[in-house]
Design a protein around this motif. Structure first.
Motif, PDB file in Angstrom:
ATOM      1  N   GLN A 104      -2.927  10.097   2.473  1.00 17.01           N
ATOM      2  CA  GLN A 104      -2.975   9.716   1.055  1.00 17.01           C
ATOM      3  C   GLN A 104      -4.021   8.628   0.832  1.00 17.01           C
ATOM      4  OE1 GLN A 104      -1.042  12.348  -0.688  1.00 17.01           O
ATOM      5  NE2 GLN A 104      -0.917  10.559  -1.981  1.00 17.01           N
ATOM      6  N   MET A 105      -4.046   7.634   1.713  1.00 15.48           N
ATOM      7  CA  MET A 105      -5.037   6.567   1.566  1.00 15.48           C
ATOM      8  C   MET A 105      -6.447   7.094   1.805  1.00 15.48           C
ATOM      9  SD  MET A 105      -3.457   2.995   2.881  1.00 15.48           S
ATOM     10  CE  MET A 105      -4.822   2.132   2.102  1.00 15.48           C
ATOM     11  N   MET A 106      -6.602   7.987   2.777  1.00 21.32           N
ATOM     12  CA  MET A 106      -7.922   8.553   3.078  1.00 21.32           C
ATOM     13  C   MET A 106      -8.442   9.387   1.911  1.00 21.32           C
ATOM     14  SD  MET A 106      -7.085   9.554   7.020  1.00 21.32           S
ATOM     15  CE  MET A 106      -8.666  10.259   7.531  1.00 21.32           C
ATOM     16  N   THR A 107      -7.554   9.970   1.135  1.00 21.98           N
ATOM     17  CA  THR A 107      -7.951  10.822   0.020  1.00 21.98           C
ATOM     18  C   THR A 107      -8.092  10.038  -1.279  1.00 21.98           C
ATOM     19  OG1 THR A 107      -6.854  12.705   1.036  1.00 21.98           O
ATOM     20  CG2 THR A 107      -7.318  12.881  -1.310  1.00 21.98           C
ATOM     21  N   LEU A 108      -7.161   9.148  -1.542  1.00 27.18           N
ATOM     22  CA  LEU A 108      -7.111   8.480  -2.840  1.00 27.18           C
ATOM     23  C   LEU A 108      -7.540   7.017  -2.822  1.00 27.18           C
ATOM     24  CD1 LEU A 108      -3.609   9.843  -3.935  1.00 27.18           C
ATOM     25  CD2 LEU A 108      -5.864  10.735  -4.578  1.00 27.18           C
ATOM     26  N   GLY A 109      -7.752   6.464  -1.631  1.00 26.73           N
ATOM     27  CA  GLY A 109      -7.986   5.035  -1.496  1.00 26.73           C
ATOM     28  C   GLY A 109      -9.257   4.513  -2.136  1.00 26.73           C
ATOM     29  N   SER A 110      -9.140   3.351  -2.738  1.00 24.76           N
ATOM     30  CA  SER A 110     -10.323   2.652  -3.239  1.00 24.76           C
ATOM     31  C   SER A 110     -11.100   2.119  -2.036  1.00 24.76           C
ATOM     32  CB  SER A 110      -9.902   1.487  -4.140  1.00 24.76           C
ATOM     33  OG  SER A 110      -9.262   0.484  -3.356  1.00 24.76           O
ATOM     34  N   VAL A 111     -12.313   1.678  -2.263  1.00 28.27           N
ATOM     35  CA  VAL A 111     -13.121   1.117  -1.179  1.00 28.27           C
ATOM     36  C   VAL A 111     -12.386  -0.051  -0.532  1.00 28.27           C
ATOM     37  CG1 VAL A 111     -15.271  -0.081  -0.637  1.00 28.27           C
ATOM     38  CG2 VAL A 111     -15.305   1.901  -2.152  1.00 28.27           C
ATOM     39  N   ASN A 129      -8.680  16.645  -0.411  1.00 23.78           N
ATOM     40  CA  ASN A 129      -9.556  17.497  -1.219  1.00 23.78           C
ATOM     41  C   ASN A 129     -10.843  17.703  -0.416  1.00 23.78           C
ATOM     42  OD1 ASN A 129     -11.249  15.195  -1.618  1.00 23.78           O
ATOM     43  ND2 ASN A 129     -10.044  14.606  -3.401  1.00 23.78           N
ATOM     44  N   GLY A 130     -11.692  18.579  -0.871  1.00 20.70           N
ATOM     45  CA  GLY A 130     -12.905  18.888  -0.123  1.00 20.70           C
ATOM     46  C   GLY A 130     -13.782  17.692   0.139  1.00 20.70           C
ATOM     47  N   ARG A 131     -13.917  16.839  -0.834  1.00 21.42           N
ATOM     48  CA  ARG A 131     -14.793  15.671  -0.702  1.00 21.42           C
ATOM     49  C   ARG A 131     -14.272  14.708   0.367  1.00 21.42           C
ATOM     50  NH1 ARG A 131     -16.718  11.788  -5.682  1.00 21.42           N
ATOM     51  NH2 ARG A 131     -18.020  10.432  -4.428  1.00 21.42           N
ATOM     52  N   SER A 132     -12.996  14.366   0.304  1.00 21.30           N
ATOM     53  CA  SER A 132     -12.449  13.428   1.288  1.00 21.30           C
ATOM     54  C   SER A 132     -12.370  14.062   2.680  1.00 21.30           C
ATOM     55  CB  SER A 132     -11.078  12.906   0.852  1.00 21.30           C
ATOM     56  OG  SER A 132     -10.142  13.949   0.749  1.00 21.30           O
ATOM     57  N   MET A 189       0.830  -1.195   0.000  1.00 23.79           N
ATOM     58  CA  MET A 189       0.000   0.000   0.000  1.00 23.79           C
ATOM     59  C   MET A 189       0.873   1.256   0.000  1.00 23.79           C
ATOM     60  SD  MET A 189      -3.134  -0.754  -0.234  1.00 23.79           S
ATOM     61  CE  MET A 189      -4.165  -2.153  -0.049  1.00 23.79           C
ATOM     62  N   ALA A 190       1.977   1.205   0.716  1.00 24.05           N
ATOM     63  CA  ALA A 190       2.852   2.380   0.767  1.00 24.05           C
ATOM     64  C   ALA A 190       3.359   2.715  -0.636  1.00 24.05           C
ATOM     65  CB  ALA A 190       4.014   2.137   1.714  1.00 24.05           C
ATOM     66  N   ARG A 191       3.742   1.723  -1.376  1.00 22.54           N
ATOM     67  CA  ARG A 191       4.233   1.960  -2.741  1.00 22.54           C
ATOM     68  C   ARG A 191       3.126   2.554  -3.615  1.00 22.54           C
ATOM     69  NH1 ARG A 191       6.569  -2.720  -3.609  1.00 22.54           N
ATOM     70  NH2 ARG A 191       8.607  -1.916  -3.112  1.00 22.54           N
ATOM     71  N   LYS A 192       1.907   2.128  -3.399  1.00 22.80           N
ATOM     72  CA  LYS A 192       0.781   2.579  -4.213  1.00 22.80           C
ATOM     73  C   LYS A 192       0.369   4.013  -3.879  1.00 22.80           C
ATOM     74  CE  LYS A 192      -3.944   1.145  -5.397  1.00 22.80           C
ATOM     75  NZ  LYS A 192      -4.951   0.091  -5.203  1.00 22.80           N
ATOM     76  N   TYR A 193       0.358   4.376  -2.591  1.00 20.43           N
ATOM     77  CA  TYR A 193      -0.194   5.664  -2.192  1.00 20.43           C
ATOM     78  C   TYR A 193       0.838   6.740  -1.885  1.00 20.43           C
ATOM     79  CZ  TYR A 193      -4.721   3.575  -2.431  1.00 20.43           C
ATOM     80  OH  TYR A 193      -5.856   2.963  -2.913  1.00 20.43           O
ATOM     81  N   VAL A 194       2.067   6.350  -1.681  1.00 20.90           N
ATOM     82  CA  VAL A 194       3.146   7.335  -1.499  1.00 20.90           C
ATOM     83  C   VAL A 194       4.253   6.926  -2.470  1.00 20.90           C
ATOM     84  CG1 VAL A 194       4.597   8.533   0.188  1.00 20.90           C
ATOM     85  CG2 VAL A 194       2.452   7.500   0.933  1.00 20.90           C
ATOM     86  N   TRP A 195       3.921   7.001  -3.740  1.00 19.59           N
ATOM     87  CA  TRP A 195       4.740   6.471  -4.822  1.00 19.59           C
ATOM     88  C   TRP A 195       6.075   7.186  -4.979  1.00 19.59           C
ATOM     89  CZ3 TRP A 195       0.171   9.043  -5.232  1.00 19.59           C
ATOM     90  CH2 TRP A 195       0.224  10.317  -5.782  1.00 19.59           C
TER      91      TRP A 195
END
Length: 85
Positions: free
Chosen positions: A24-31, A59-62, A1-7
């Motif tokens: 990063q996971m809270m903002t960009l993470g898949s379900v 972002n505003g949504r997350s 996950m670290a490689r995926k979200y903090v590339w």
């Protein structure tokens, strides 16, 4: 996950900065990835990220979603970067 979200960082370095990794996971993470995170991290740890967020990640949504999901109301203003001249 670290490689995926903090590339942009090696995984061990990314994991050393839990605040940025979680944000990063809270903002960009898949379900599925968010489920993975919630199974391994306490909600209090995630509330801590919201109390002291890395600027420019959410972002505003997350930002709104996580405050409501974790019961952190009222939702404060989204942190903004300040430009220095």
């Amino acid at each position: 996950m670290a490689r995926k979200y903090v590339w942009w960082q090696p995984p061990l370095r990314a994991l050393a900065d839990r605040r940025t990794f979680f944000a990063q996971m809270m903002t960009l993470g898949s379900v599925d990835d968010v489920r993975w995170l919630l199974a391994r991290v306490s909600e209090e740890d995630l509330r801590g990220v919201l109390r002291d967020p890395p600027v420019g990640v959410f972002n505003g949504r997350s930002w709104n979603f996580w405050h409501l999901r974790l019961g952190c109301e009222p939702v404060p203003e989204l942190p903004a970067r300040t430009l220095v001249r």
